[in-house]
Design a protein around this motif. Structure first.
Motif, PDB file in Angstrom:
ATOM      1  N   MET A  49       0.799  -1.224   0.000  1.00 16.32           N
ATOM      2  CA  MET A  49       0.000   0.000   0.000  1.00 16.32           C
ATOM      3  C   MET A  49       0.839   1.285   0.000  1.00 16.32           C
ATOM      4  SD  MET A  49      -2.784  -1.451  -0.312  1.00 16.32           S
ATOM      5  CE  MET A  49      -3.806  -0.014  -0.354  1.00 16.32           C
ATOM      6  N   THR A  50       2.078   1.219   0.483  1.00 17.83           N
ATOM      7  CA  THR A  50       2.851   2.453   0.613  1.00 17.83           C
ATOM      8  C   THR A  50       4.122   2.518  -0.224  1.00 17.83           C
ATOM      9  OG1 THR A  50       4.096   1.621   2.527  1.00 17.83           O
ATOM     10  CG2 THR A  50       2.028   2.808   2.975  1.00 17.83           C
ATOM     11  N   SER A  51       4.715   1.383  -0.550  1.00 19.45           N
ATOM     12  CA  SER A  51       6.042   1.410  -1.181  1.00 19.45           C
ATOM     13  C   SER A  51       6.132   0.663  -2.500  1.00 19.45           C
ATOM     14  CB  SER A  51       7.078   0.824  -0.211  1.00 19.45           C
ATOM     15  OG  SER A  51       7.084   1.544   0.996  1.00 19.45           O
ATOM     16  N   TRP A  52       5.047   0.083  -2.943  1.00 16.90           N
ATOM     17  CA  TRP A  52       5.079  -0.711  -4.184  1.00 16.90           C
ATOM     18  C   TRP A  52       5.392   0.210  -5.357  1.00 16.90           C
ATOM     19  CZ3 TRP A  52       5.419  -5.689  -3.660  1.00 16.90           C
ATOM     20  CH2 TRP A  52       5.303  -6.518  -4.781  1.00 16.90           C
ATOM     21  N   PRO A  53       6.264  -0.230  -6.277  1.00 24.59           N
ATOM     22  CA  PRO A  53       6.675   0.659  -7.372  1.00 24.59           C
ATOM     23  C   PRO A  53       5.554   1.019  -8.350  1.00 24.59           C
ATOM     24  CG  PRO A  53       7.608  -1.538  -7.664  1.00 24.59           C
ATOM     25  CD  PRO A  53       6.953  -1.503  -6.314  1.00 24.59           C
ATOM     26  N   THR A  54       4.581   0.146  -8.530  1.00 21.97           N
ATOM     27  CA  THR A  54       3.450   0.433  -9.412  1.00 21.97           C
ATOM     28  C   THR A  54       2.175  -0.021  -8.732  1.00 21.97           C
ATOM     29  OG1 THR A  54       3.628  -1.711 -10.499  1.00 21.97           O
ATOM     30  CG2 THR A  54       4.794   0.126 -11.519  1.00 21.97           C
ATOM     31  N   LYS A  55       1.136   0.728  -8.902  1.00 22.61           N
ATOM     32  CA  LYS A  55      -0.155   0.329  -8.330  1.00 22.61           C
ATOM     33  C   LYS A  55      -0.972  -0.333  -9.428  1.00 22.61           C
ATOM     34  CE  LYS A  55       0.518   2.160  -4.289  1.00 22.61           C
ATOM     35  NZ  LYS A  55       1.625   1.536  -3.669  1.00 22.61           N
ATOM     36  N   GLY A  56      -1.731  -1.296  -9.045  1.00 22.81           N
ATOM     37  CA  GLY A  56      -2.568  -1.995 -10.003  1.00 22.81           C
ATOM     38  C   GLY A  56      -1.875  -3.202 -10.592  1.00 22.81           C
ATOM     39  N   GLY A  57      -2.555  -3.851 -11.473  1.00 21.51           N
ATOM     40  CA  GLY A  57      -2.029  -5.067 -12.068  1.00 21.51           C
ATOM     41  C   GLY A  57      -2.573  -6.285 -11.360  1.00 21.51           C
ATOM     42  N   LYS A  58      -2.644  -7.367 -12.087  1.00 19.77           N
ATOM     43  CA  LYS A  58      -3.237  -8.583 -11.551  1.00 19.77           C
ATOM     44  C   LYS A  58      -2.460  -9.140 -10.355  1.00 19.77           C
ATOM     45  CE  LYS A  58      -4.945 -13.117 -12.770  1.00 19.77           C
ATOM     46  NZ  LYS A  58      -5.098 -14.136 -13.787  1.00 19.77           N
ATOM     47  N   SER A  59      -1.155  -9.268 -10.479  1.00 17.17           N
ATOM     48  CA  SER A  59      -0.360  -9.843  -9.385  1.00 17.17           C
ATOM     49  C   SER A  59      -0.400  -8.978  -8.139  1.00 17.17           C
ATOM     50  CB  SER A  59       1.083 -10.051  -9.828  1.00 17.17           C
ATOM     51  OG  SER A  59       1.143 -11.029 -10.827  1.00 17.17           O
ATOM     52  N   PHE A  60      -0.360  -7.664  -8.321  1.00 13.16           N
ATOM     53  CA  PHE A  60      -0.463  -6.746  -7.191  1.00 13.16           C
ATOM     54  C   PHE A  60      -1.783  -6.963  -6.459  1.00 13.16           C
ATOM     55  CE2 PHE A  60      -2.231  -2.767  -5.582  1.00 13.16           C
ATOM     56  CZ  PHE A  60      -1.251  -2.353  -4.706  1.00 13.16           C
ATOM     57  N   SER A  61      -2.865  -7.005  -7.202  1.00 16.12           N
ATOM     58  CA  SER A  61      -4.198  -7.174  -6.606  1.00 16.12           C
ATOM     59  C   SER A  61      -4.343  -8.524  -5.913  1.00 16.12           C
ATOM     60  CB  SER A  61      -5.282  -7.023  -7.668  1.00 16.12           C
ATOM     61  OG  SER A  61      -5.253  -5.735  -8.213  1.00 16.12           O
ATOM     62  N   VAL A  62      -3.829  -9.563  -6.547  1.00 14.38           N
ATOM     63  CA  VAL A  62      -3.900 -10.902  -5.957  1.00 14.38           C
ATOM     64  C   VAL A  62      -3.109 -10.945  -4.654  1.00 14.38           C
ATOM     65  CG1 VAL A  62      -3.202 -13.318  -6.280  1.00 14.38           C
ATOM     66  CG2 VAL A  62      -4.360 -12.098  -8.127  1.00 14.38           C
ATOM     67  N   ALA A  63      -1.913 -10.370  -4.654  1.00 17.01           N
ATOM     68  CA  ALA A  63      -1.079 -10.372  -3.453  1.00 17.01           C
ATOM     69  C   ALA A  63      -1.725  -9.584  -2.321  1.00 17.01           C
ATOM     70  CB  ALA A  63       0.303  -9.803  -3.774  1.00 17.01           C
ATOM     71  N   ARG A  64      -2.252  -8.429  -2.637  1.00 14.64           N
ATOM     72  CA  ARG A  64      -2.909  -7.611  -1.607  1.00 14.64           C
ATOM     73  C   ARG A  64      -4.102  -8.349  -1.011  1.00 14.64           C
ATOM     74  NH1 ARG A  64      -5.297  -2.302  -3.765  1.00 14.64           N
ATOM     75  NH2 ARG A  64      -6.752  -3.817  -4.545  1.00 14.64           N
ATOM     76  N   ARG A  65      -4.921  -8.923  -1.860  1.00 16.82           N
ATOM     77  CA  ARG A  65      -6.104  -9.654  -1.392  1.00 16.82           C
ATOM     78  C   ARG A  65      -5.688 -10.872  -0.558  1.00 16.82           C
ATOM     79  NH1 ARG A  65      -8.801  -9.177  -5.574  1.00 16.82           N
ATOM     80  NH2 ARG A  65      -7.876 -10.830  -6.813  1.00 16.82           N
ATOM     81  N   ALA A  66      -4.663 -11.601  -1.020  1.00 18.68           N
ATOM     82  CA  ALA A  66      -4.207 -12.798  -0.310  1.00 18.68           C
ATOM     83  C   ALA A  66      -3.665 -12.453   1.074  1.00 18.68           C
ATOM     84  CB  ALA A  66      -3.143 -13.518  -1.133  1.00 18.68           C
ATOM     85  N   CYS A  67      -2.863 -11.404   1.159  1.00 19.87           N
ATOM     86  CA  CYS A  67      -2.290 -11.022   2.455  1.00 19.87           C
ATOM     87  C   CYS A  67      -3.360 -10.522   3.416  1.00 19.87           C
ATOM     88  CB  CYS A  67      -1.186  -9.990   2.258  1.00 19.87           C
ATOM     89  SG  CYS A  67       0.287 -10.663   1.447  1.00 19.87           S
ATOM     90  N   ALA A  74      -5.201 -13.568   4.618  1.00 21.54           N
ATOM     91  CA  ALA A  74      -4.388 -14.310   5.589  1.00 21.54           C
ATOM     92  C   ALA A  74      -4.438 -13.627   6.959  1.00 21.54           C
ATOM     93  CB  ALA A  74      -2.945 -14.427   5.096  1.00 21.54           C
ATOM     94  N   LEU A  75      -4.442 -12.307   6.972  1.00 18.39           N
ATOM     95  CA  LEU A  75      -4.561 -11.583   8.245  1.00 18.39           C
ATOM     96  C   LEU A  75      -5.888 -11.886   8.930  1.00 18.39           C
ATOM     97  CD1 LEU A  75      -3.082  -8.069   7.421  1.00 18.39           C
ATOM     98  CD2 LEU A  75      -2.152  -9.777   8.995  1.00 18.39           C
ATOM     99  N   ASP A  76      -6.926 -12.092   8.137  1.00 17.15           N
ATOM    100  CA  ASP A  76      -8.249 -12.419   8.681  1.00 17.15           C
ATOM    101  C   ASP A  76      -8.422 -13.909   8.965  1.00 17.15           C
ATOM    102  OD1 ASP A  76      -9.092  -9.800   8.641  1.00 17.15           O
ATOM    103  OD2 ASP A  76     -10.078  -9.952   6.687  1.00 17.15           O
ATOM    104  N   GLY A  77      -7.381 -14.703   8.688  1.00 18.02           N
ATOM    105  CA  GLY A  77      -7.460 -16.141   8.926  1.00 18.02           C
ATOM    106  C   GLY A  77      -8.240 -16.895   7.861  1.00 18.02           C
ATOM    107  N   LYS A  78      -8.463 -16.268   6.716  1.00 17.32           N
ATOM    108  CA  LYS A  78      -9.243 -16.882   5.647  1.00 17.32           C
ATOM    109  C   LYS A  78      -8.374 -17.516   4.567  1.00 17.32           C
ATOM    110  CE  LYS A  78     -13.006 -13.670   6.378  1.00 17.32           C
ATOM    111  NZ  LYS A  78     -13.728 -12.508   5.850  1.00 17.32           N
ATOM    112  N   MET A  79      -7.065 -17.374   4.693  1.00 13.12           N
ATOM    113  CA  MET A  79      -6.128 -17.963   3.747  1.00 13.12           C
ATOM    114  C   MET A  79      -4.870 -18.361   4.497  1.00 13.12           C
ATOM    115  SD  MET A  79      -4.447 -16.445   0.240  1.00 13.12           S
ATOM    116  CE  MET A  79      -5.959 -16.626  -0.689  1.00 13.12           C
ATOM    117  N   ALA A  80      -4.227 -19.403   4.036  1.00 12.77           N
ATOM    118  CA  ALA A  80      -2.980 -19.853   4.652  1.00 12.77           C
ATOM    119  C   ALA A  80      -1.882 -18.817   4.422  1.00 12.77           C
ATOM    120  CB  ALA A  80      -2.558 -21.192   4.066  1.00 12.77           C
ATOM    121  N   THR A  81      -1.076 -18.606   5.437  1.00 10.96           N
ATOM    122  CA  THR A  81       0.023 -17.659   5.354  1.00 10.96           C
ATOM    123  C   THR A  81       0.972 -18.008   4.218  1.00 10.96           C
ATOM    124  OG1 THR A  81      -0.111 -17.110   7.705  1.00 10.96           O
ATOM    125  CG2 THR A  81       1.997 -16.730   6.650  1.00 10.96           C
TER     126      THR A  81
END
Length: 81
Positions: free
Chosen positions: A34-52, A55-62
């Motif tokens: 959210m603060t230091s990523w070189p580019t915002k947007g993109g599929k991998s960025f969105s997938v990583a943000r959603r996954a992390c 995982a914080l909510d306990g809905k995905m494996a770390t």
């Protein structure tokens, strides 16, 4: 309660590889995305943000969230090593 810490931190290149930063948990990964990523947007960025966030909510494996973050970092060209 989910375990937030990753088994091994991920090293990321910052400022044209002059500086490095270690990310070692889902919480740190979300903050970095959210603060230091070189580019915002993109599929991998969105997938990583959603996954992390899931995982914080306990809905995905770390480990799955970490893998998504690594994939996004590799795609962004900031993964060290």
């Amino acid at each position: 309660m989910s375990v937030d810490l990753w088994d091994k931190p991920i090293e990321l290149m910052m400022d044209n590889a002059d500086h490095f930063r270690c990310v070692g948990s889902n919480r740190e990964a979300v903050a970095f995305l959210m603060t230091s990523w070189p580019t915002k947007g993109g599929k991998s960025f969105s997938v990583a943000r959603r996954a992390c966030l899931q995982a914080l909510d306990g809905k995905m494996a770390t480990a799955k969230a970490k893998l998504a973050f690594v994939h996004a970092a590799r795609e962004a060209g900031i993964l060290r090593g």
